[in-house]
Enzyme design. Sequence first.
Site, PDB file in Angstrom:
ATOM      1  N   HIS A  19       0.861  -1.191   0.000  1.00  0.00           N
ATOM      2  CA  HIS A  19       0.000   0.000   0.000  1.00  0.00           C
ATOM      3  C   HIS A  19       0.886   1.226   0.000  1.00  0.00           C
ATOM      4  O   HIS A  19       1.922   1.251   0.657  1.00  0.00           O
ATOM      5  CB  HIS A  19      -0.913   0.022   1.233  1.00  0.00           C
ATOM      6  N   ASP A  44      -8.007  -5.092  -0.434  1.00  0.00           N
ATOM      7  CA  ASP A  44      -8.482  -5.953  -1.529  1.00  0.00           C
ATOM      8  C   ASP A  44      -8.235  -7.430  -1.284  1.00  0.00           C
ATOM      9  O   ASP A  44      -8.964  -8.281  -1.802  1.00  0.00           O
ATOM     10  CB  ASP A  44      -7.790  -5.536  -2.836  1.00  0.00           C
TER      11      ASP A  44
HETATM   12  C1  SDX Z   1      -6.147   0.174  -3.125  1.00  0.00           C
HETATM   13  O1  SDX Z   1      -4.499   4.617  -2.021  1.00  0.00           O
HETATM   14  C2  SDX Z   1      -5.447   3.975  -1.459  1.00  0.00           C
HETATM   15  O2  SDX Z   1      -5.885   4.260  -0.366  1.00  0.00           O
HETATM   16  C3  SDX Z   1      -6.016   2.838  -2.305  1.00  0.00           C
HETATM   17  C4  SDX Z   1      -6.987   1.917  -1.559  1.00  0.00           C
HETATM   18  C5  SDX Z   1      -8.298   2.616  -1.276  1.00  0.00           C
HETATM   19  O3  SDX Z   1      -9.004   2.201  -0.324  1.00  0.00           O
HETATM   20  O4  SDX Z   1      -8.678   3.479  -2.088  1.00  0.00           O
HETATM   21  O5  SDX Z   1      -6.410   1.496  -0.328  1.00  0.00           O
HETATM   22  C6  SDX Z   1      -7.325   0.690  -2.403  1.00  0.00           C
HETATM   23  O6  SDX Z   1      -5.883   0.585  -4.223  1.00  0.00           O
HETATM   24  C7  SDX Z   1      -5.262  -0.818  -2.428  1.00  0.00           C
HETATM   25  C8  SDX Z   1      -4.060  -1.276  -3.325  1.00  0.00           C
HETATM   26  C9  SDX Z   1      -4.581  -2.347  -4.314  1.00  0.00           C
HETATM   27  N1  SDX Z   1      -3.509  -2.670  -5.269  1.00  0.00           N
HETATM   28  C10 SDX Z   1      -2.837  -3.835  -5.188  1.00  0.00           C
HETATM   29  O7  SDX Z   1      -2.987  -4.673  -4.309  1.00  0.00           O
HETATM   30  C11 SDX Z   1      -1.829  -4.041  -6.320  1.00  0.00           C
HETATM   31  C12 SDX Z   1      -0.541  -4.629  -5.780  1.00  0.00           C
HETATM   32  N2  SDX Z   1       0.121  -3.584  -4.955  1.00  0.00           N
HETATM   33  C13 SDX Z   1       1.178  -2.839  -5.538  1.00  0.00           C
HETATM   34  O8  SDX Z   1       1.186  -2.669  -6.905  1.00  0.00           O
HETATM   35  C14 SDX Z   1       1.643  -1.661  -4.699  1.00  0.00           C
HETATM   36  O9  SDX Z   1       1.785  -2.101  -3.413  1.00  0.00           O
HETATM   37  C15 SDX Z   1       0.839  -0.369  -4.711  1.00  0.00           C
HETATM   38  C16 SDX Z   1       0.619   0.124  -6.088  1.00  0.00           C
HETATM   39  C17 SDX Z   1      -0.440  -0.560  -4.010  1.00  0.00           C
HETATM   40  C18 SDX Z   1       1.641   0.671  -3.941  1.00  0.00           C
HETATM   41  O10 SDX Z   1       2.861   0.724  -4.562  1.00  0.00           O
HETATM   42  P1  SDX Z   1       3.873   1.947  -4.346  1.00  0.00           P
HETATM   43  O11 SDX Z   1       3.561   2.692  -3.127  1.00  0.00           O
HETATM   44  O12 SDX Z   1       3.942   2.706  -5.632  1.00  0.00           O
HETATM   45  O13 SDX Z   1       5.194   1.165  -4.035  1.00  0.00           O
HETATM   46  P2  SDX Z   1       6.161   0.634  -5.139  1.00  0.00           P
HETATM   47  O14 SDX Z   1       5.360   0.148  -6.303  1.00  0.00           O
HETATM   48  O15 SDX Z   1       7.203   1.661  -5.359  1.00  0.00           O
HETATM   49  O16 SDX Z   1       6.802  -0.660  -4.433  1.00  0.00           O
HETATM   50  C19 SDX Z   1       7.823  -0.475  -3.454  1.00  0.00           C
HETATM   51  C20 SDX Z   1       8.546  -1.821  -3.401  1.00  0.00           C
HETATM   52  C21 SDX Z   1       8.983  -2.306  -4.774  1.00  0.00           C
HETATM   53  O17 SDX Z   1      10.096  -3.161  -4.546  1.00  0.00           O
HETATM   54  P3  SDX Z   1      11.503  -2.765  -5.246  1.00  0.00           P
HETATM   55  O18 SDX Z   1      11.202  -2.765  -6.739  1.00  0.00           O
HETATM   56  O19 SDX Z   1      11.850  -1.387  -4.694  1.00  0.00           O
HETATM   57  O20 SDX Z   1      12.413  -3.879  -4.835  1.00  0.00           O
HETATM   58  O21 SDX Z   1       7.660  -2.845  -2.918  1.00  0.00           O
HETATM   59  C22 SDX Z   1       7.450  -3.811  -3.944  1.00  0.00           C
HETATM   60  C23 SDX Z   1       7.859  -3.171  -5.243  1.00  0.00           C
HETATM   61  O22 SDX Z   1       8.308  -4.158  -6.148  1.00  0.00           O
HETATM   62  N3  SDX Z   1       6.025  -4.101  -3.962  1.00  0.00           N
HETATM   63  C24 SDX Z   1       5.527  -5.279  -4.297  1.00  0.00           C
HETATM   64  C25 SDX Z   1       4.148  -5.143  -4.141  1.00  0.00           C
HETATM   65  N4  SDX Z   1       3.862  -3.890  -3.731  1.00  0.00           N
HETATM   66  C26 SDX Z   1       5.042  -3.248  -3.630  1.00  0.00           C
HETATM   67  N5  SDX Z   1       6.118  -6.437  -4.700  1.00  0.00           N
HETATM   68  C27 SDX Z   1       5.291  -7.471  -4.955  1.00  0.00           C
HETATM   69  N6  SDX Z   1       3.946  -7.404  -4.827  1.00  0.00           N
HETATM   70  C28 SDX Z   1       3.347  -6.270  -4.419  1.00  0.00           C
HETATM   71  N7  SDX Z   1       2.034  -6.223  -4.278  1.00  0.00           N
END
Ligand code: SDX
Length: 411
Positions: free
Chosen positions: A294, A346
């Site tokens: 998140h 989710d």
């Molecule tokens: C919602 O904003 C809100 O409040 C949204 C929400 C709401 O109620 O409205 O809470 C609802 O959208 C929840 C999120 C649903 N999405 C997912 O579950 C999709 C999977 N999650 C990710 O794509 C990610 O965690 C995000 C997009 C939610 C947040 O990503 P960020 O803050 O942009 O962080 P990032 O992508 O820069 O990741 C940081 C690190 C990375 O590792 P490195 O490349 O630096 O080694 O964490 C890793 C990412 O690869 N990472 C993940 C991951 N989430 C982050 N690795 C694997 N699986 C994941 N899910």
Amino acid sequence: MTTPAHADTMEADTARLREMDARAAVIESTSRGSDGGQPTYEGLSGVVISASAICDVNGERGTLSYRGYDIGELACRATFEETAHLLWHGDLPSRQELDSLTARLTAERELNGAADLILSALPTHVEPMDALRTAVSSLTCNGTNGQDPGSMQEDQAICLVAKFPTIVARFYRRRHSLPPIAPRPDLSHAANFLYMVQGHEPTTLQAQTMDLAMLLMAEHGFNASTFAARVTAATLSDMYAAVTSAVGTLKGPLHGGANEQAMRMMLEIGEVANVAPYIDDALARKQRIMGFGHRVYRHSADPRAAYLRASLFDLCAESGDFHFYELATTIAEVVHAKKGLYPNVDFYAAPVLYLLGIPLELFVTVFAVSRVPGWTAHVMEQYANNKLIRPLSTYVGPENRVYCPIDDRGH
Ligand code: SDX
């Protein structure tokens, strides 16, 4: 309808917002680069762009509250309808206010001509979120053009909250050649949604679980879809346009689209024994595990997940089959052990919706149906203390180029 008490609350809110906005501007300006240049924040991560009195999403503490009520208080004691009133007006409703809101929502459930016509004209291969976005856009036919966007706000918010479930259910049943089911005035918002999709009344536990899931997804601060709605409202466009922007934004798999992907992952993993190898393989291929991580809850669990996990347990206990509870909790343990990530809203919402009998194709639309009170509350707050939202960008393209006639440009 704004009563004197509400007017005072809104007045106080607006004053507080103006003061907090000033503080936010100071925070933002002091976070500029040392050379006074523009900071470049990817995805606006960590950037405070405005003040809001609606919701506190605290990533450090891992807490969430709507208008000062902790999500746990509301999850255990409030209904979705009470929460909608709270988000719009800043206070939980009195018995009379709740009865009035419930009556107005019920009266607005049926679709107007345009939305129904559009849903029947759309080909059945159209995705439910695209059908929803298209039908929502047609609700403007209720006659807002020429109106001052600030007026009729509550009427429009009630219309949107009331009609989203009917749009989703109507299109789903049309898509599968099932007869449309008219909304039932005697059922709660959540129970009526399940009834219109499935054609039978939900059990008490199913209705309560749907209500809780919708309450937990009703609002979450400046998430991407809410921010899209506020940007639209900030131009003084109307509420239907703002909510149409929000629906289009929520559809993405990095936002609202994650619940469906998380469920597909669980069905693909199948058994607890397959969890570790599946997750290892996904992470090795740099795949995102849907339902985890998140932007704000970076060092703590999403507080909503625990309530949805408990709901999942209750649904499994009702049926006596704990398969999805064991599978989901094992996935959560393995992903946290290997990547340090926590489940977000989710992840556990996915098996809860699945066990409620919601078709996978409707998962993302359920998030949209739930989020309408939050979106519309933020639109109202934006109108009340509006400033056009227009950030800067750092130009990194070429400069000082000279026009070249087309015949001299080569192939
Ligand atoms: C919602 O904003 C809100 O409040 C949204 C929400 C709401 O109620 O409205 O809470 C609802 O959208 C929840 C999120 C649903 N999405 C997912 O579950 C999709 C999977 N999650 C990710 O794509 C990610 O965690 C995000 C997009 C939610 C947040 O990503 P960020 O803050 O942009 O962080 P990032 O992508 O820069 O990741 C940081 C690190 C990375 O590792 P490195 O490349 O630096 O080694 O964490 C890793 C990412 O690869 N990472 C993940 C991951 N989430 C982050 N690795 C694997 N699986 C994941 N899910």
